[in-house]
Motif scaffolding. Structure first.
Motif, PDB file in Angstrom:
ATOM      1  N   VAL B 282       0.547  -1.216   0.090  1.00  0.00           N
ATOM      2  CA  VAL B 282       0.055   0.101   0.044  1.00  0.00           C
ATOM      3  C   VAL B 282       1.046   1.248  -0.012  1.00  0.00           C
ATOM      4  N   ARG B 285       2.314   1.943  -3.240  1.00  0.00           N
ATOM      5  CA  ARG B 285       1.265   2.446  -4.093  1.00  0.00           C
ATOM      6  C   ARG B 285       1.111   3.892  -3.851  1.00  0.00           C
ATOM      7  N   VAL B 286       1.000   4.237  -2.645  1.00  0.00           N
ATOM      8  CA  VAL B 286       0.755   5.903  -2.243  1.00  0.00           C
ATOM      9  C   VAL B 286       1.787   6.411  -2.881  1.00  0.00           C
ATOM     10  N   GLN B 287       3.126   5.945  -2.674  1.00  0.00           N
ATOM     11  CA  GLN B 287       4.207   7.029  -3.105  1.00  0.00           C
ATOM     12  C   GLN B 287       4.049   6.957  -4.696  1.00  0.00           C
ATOM     13  N   VAL B 290       0.395   9.040  -5.399  1.00  0.00           N
ATOM     14  CA  VAL B 290       0.108  10.523  -5.150  1.00  0.00           C
ATOM     15  C   VAL B 290       1.073  11.243  -4.955  1.00  0.00           C
ATOM     16  N   LEU B 291       2.042  10.942  -4.446  1.00  0.00           N
ATOM     17  CA  LEU B 291       3.237  11.568  -3.896  1.00  0.00           C
ATOM     18  C   LEU B 291       4.255  11.951  -5.104  1.00  0.00           C
ATOM     19  N   VAL B 314      -4.210  15.738   3.845  1.00  0.00           N
ATOM     20  CA  VAL B 314      -3.792  14.189   4.160  1.00  0.00           C
ATOM     21  C   VAL B 314      -5.542  13.532   3.736  1.00  0.00           C
ATOM     22  N   ASP B 315      -6.383  14.074   4.328  1.00  0.00           N
ATOM     23  CA  ASP B 315      -7.561  13.120   4.045  1.00  0.00           C
ATOM     24  C   ASP B 315      -7.986  13.307   2.655  1.00  0.00           C
ATOM     25  N   LEU B 317      -5.858  13.708   0.133  1.00  0.00           N
ATOM     26  CA  LEU B 317      -5.036  12.706  -0.875  1.00  0.00           C
ATOM     27  C   LEU B 317      -5.493  11.287  -0.493  1.00  0.00           C
ATOM     28  N   VAL B 318      -5.837  10.841   0.717  1.00  0.00           N
ATOM     29  CA  VAL B 318      -6.241   9.693   0.891  1.00  0.00           C
ATOM     30  C   VAL B 318      -7.604   9.096  -0.085  1.00  0.00           C
ATOM     31  N   LYS B 319      -8.425  10.218   0.022  1.00  0.00           N
ATOM     32  CA  LYS B 319      -9.665   9.871  -0.521  1.00  0.00           C
ATOM     33  C   LYS B 319      -9.459   9.735  -2.198  1.00  0.00           C
ATOM     34  N   VAL B 321      -6.836   8.176  -3.385  1.00  0.00           N
ATOM     35  CA  VAL B 321      -6.257   6.815  -3.647  1.00  0.00           C
ATOM     36  C   VAL B 321      -7.275   5.789  -3.389  1.00  0.00           C
ATOM     37  N   ILE B 322      -7.979   5.934  -2.444  1.00  0.00           N
ATOM     38  CA  ILE B 322      -9.109   4.810  -2.321  1.00  0.00           C
ATOM     39  C   ILE B 322     -10.364   5.419  -2.199  1.00  0.00           C
ATOM     40  N   GLY B 323     -10.773   6.049  -3.096  1.00  0.00           N
ATOM     41  CA  GLY B 323     -12.130   6.774  -3.287  1.00  0.00           C
ATOM     42  C   GLY B 323     -12.854   7.030  -1.826  1.00  0.00           C
TER      43      GLY B 323
END
Lengths: 323, 323
Positions: B282, B285-287, B290-291, B314-315, B317-319, B321-323
């Motif tokens: 995960v 994948r985030v890196q 998003v980043l 942060v909230d 950005l998380v959305k 990645v994972i809708g």
């Protein structure tokens, strides 16, 4: 504070934040407890705009180096000079003891009586990764509260300590003549994270030899470092050398400001913090979605009996969450 | 092996795996290098079905306790008894030195000559989290290769060591009379992870007193533990006490088998491993998603200047990645 049960409504939280921002220490303590328990996301969001003014000092070194006493004396001196100081004492040594061995913190309780000081001891309750995160969150509360200095005291140089040193503007490594020779200190990675090295209990045998060795080693290893390696002698119990330490911290701060290192370091920390927080949130989501379905046991059974391939199973599970 | 540059095609990888499984040590070394560098996911997946036969022994303790010599002697004895042994020596002390200080490993090179032994030294090159992971992956290679025992030697009890102790069926804590008193050992969390305690260099002054103290402390702290706390004396350099240590490891293995602890422990490890691997994927994948968009700098700037709220950003950005 820790044992207190408080029922929060959203409005209560905002009330807590407002009181904290107005300087109420009880609200600060309550906010910190919430944040430590991972229930403080709204509090942190509300406090964030007010943080960023404090100067962060990290103090680390082996057990028995006299860090607590040094922090005590340094804090007293800063407060005498009109500053407000937050102290976070982190003890990650045993993830099992749950902080029961933080007894030496008691010594510092005389500081707690001072109006411009707030002290928090933190021990690992569960994951070590969580401890570093909680430390940063608690520091944010103290920062927003209006502390001029935040001191973070840790033991040794495990991962948590390195992560915490990372958060600080100035990192002080405290050694004693008994800490072993310069090679050992170097081996432990302490030289690399130190902005200032303190040889405490400097009235003991071997102090001068240690200073000489450290000077030699640091010159040899770190010729290119512009800031250099101030090595100071203190006897914290007798309040000796604290003035000089205080002014060396000031010099380092001036150096950082002049060289752009302060701003650069803080931007770098924000960068890392964003990454960390995202990873953490995504992790939570994965755990909620995939692992708590009750299917985990089935998967474990399959992998244990070799009916499933561990690495293929993981790939499939990840795909489920993030397409 | 480390410096070698090998161009791999998928077919090559399978060839490597097949040769490894047929007992080719050069292929084992090459596979391990790949795995250590994080390029071994196909290799690990291919080897997974063949692993799970080895018995894992962890050896930890403070620097200078004589762990290397003890591992050396124990390995020799196991090999004399017809066993195949893989040794992984992990040195996480300095994330900066890159393993340059692993000099004492050289002593063990005489073991490398033996056909049924494979030794790998590992040091942290970058993240400490990565080191624990790499250790597990390298152990999987040795396990699939057909080693009967895998010994993992670590220093101290930082997070990496605890994680590694977690992987082992039997964990041996090695102390010397100079390691300090029982309270310090307890404070360092060593008692909690030990299945067997060894007081090495037992011909030195204070050895008997240390054993007595440890017995007292362990009885006091761990009354409920069924397996108890065997405390053994060794002089590894003179090969003394190694027989007894070896047979105590055997007793612990028998105990684990009889009590279901071996199976339970291994299931628990699979459970944790699944979680860990998911988290890691995960993170990657985030890196990637998003980043690395180049937008990170913009976000950092916004957070630094307080135009953006760290926690809200942060909230969002998380959305993404994972809708």
């Amino acid at each position: 504070m820790d044992g207190e049960v408080v029922q929060f409504e959203y409005g209560d939280k905002m009330n807590l934040v407002n009181k904290l921002l107005k300087g109420d220490k009880v609200s600060l303590a309550r906010a910190i407890s919430k944040v430590e328990n991972g229930e403080g996301s709204h509090i942190l969001e509300a406090l964030f705009p007010y943080a960023g003014q404090a100067y962060y000092i990290g103090i680390t070194g082996p057990p028995g180096a006299g860090k607590s006493t040094l922090v005590d004396r340094l804090t007293n001196q800063l407060v005498d000079g009109g500053k407000r100081v937050g102290v976070i004492a982190v003890d990650p040594t045993s993830p099992f003891s749950g902080g029961a061995l933080l007894g030496d913190r008691i010594r510092m309780s005389n500081l707690s009586g001072r109006d411009d000081v707030f002290i928090r001891s933190m021990a690992s309750r569960g994951s070590l990764g969580g401890l570093a995160r909680a430390t940063k969150d608690v520091a944010l509360c103290l920062d927003a509260f209006g502390m001029n200095y935040i001191m973070v005291e840790t033991v040794g140089v495990g991962q948590v300590e390195l992560e915490i040193a990372d958060v600080c503007d100035t990192t002080i490594v405290v050694l004693v003549p008994e800490s072993g020779d310069a090679i050992q200190v170097m081996k432990a990675g302490l030289l690399e994270i130190a902005d200032i090295i303190v040889v405490n209990k400097a009235d003991r045998e071997g102090a001068d030899r240690m200073v000489t060795e450290l000077q030699f080693t640091s010159e040899f290893r770190c010729r290119k470092r512009k800031w250099g390696y101030p090595i100071l002698k203190t006897i914290a119990t007798q309040n000796k050398g604290i003035d000089e330490l205080n002014s060396t911290i000031g010099s380092h701060r001036d150096y950082l400001r002049g060289s752009g290192g302060l701003e650069g370091g803080r931007r770098e920390r924000i960068r890392r913090r964003i990454t960390e927080l995202i990873e953490e949130k995504v992790k939570e989501r994965v755990q909620d979605n995939v692992l708590e379905e009750g299917k985990l046991e089935e998967t474990v059974e399959g992998v244990y009996t070799k009916k499933l391939n561990l690495f293929r199973v993981v790939d499939d599970l990840v795909k489920k969450v993030i397409g």
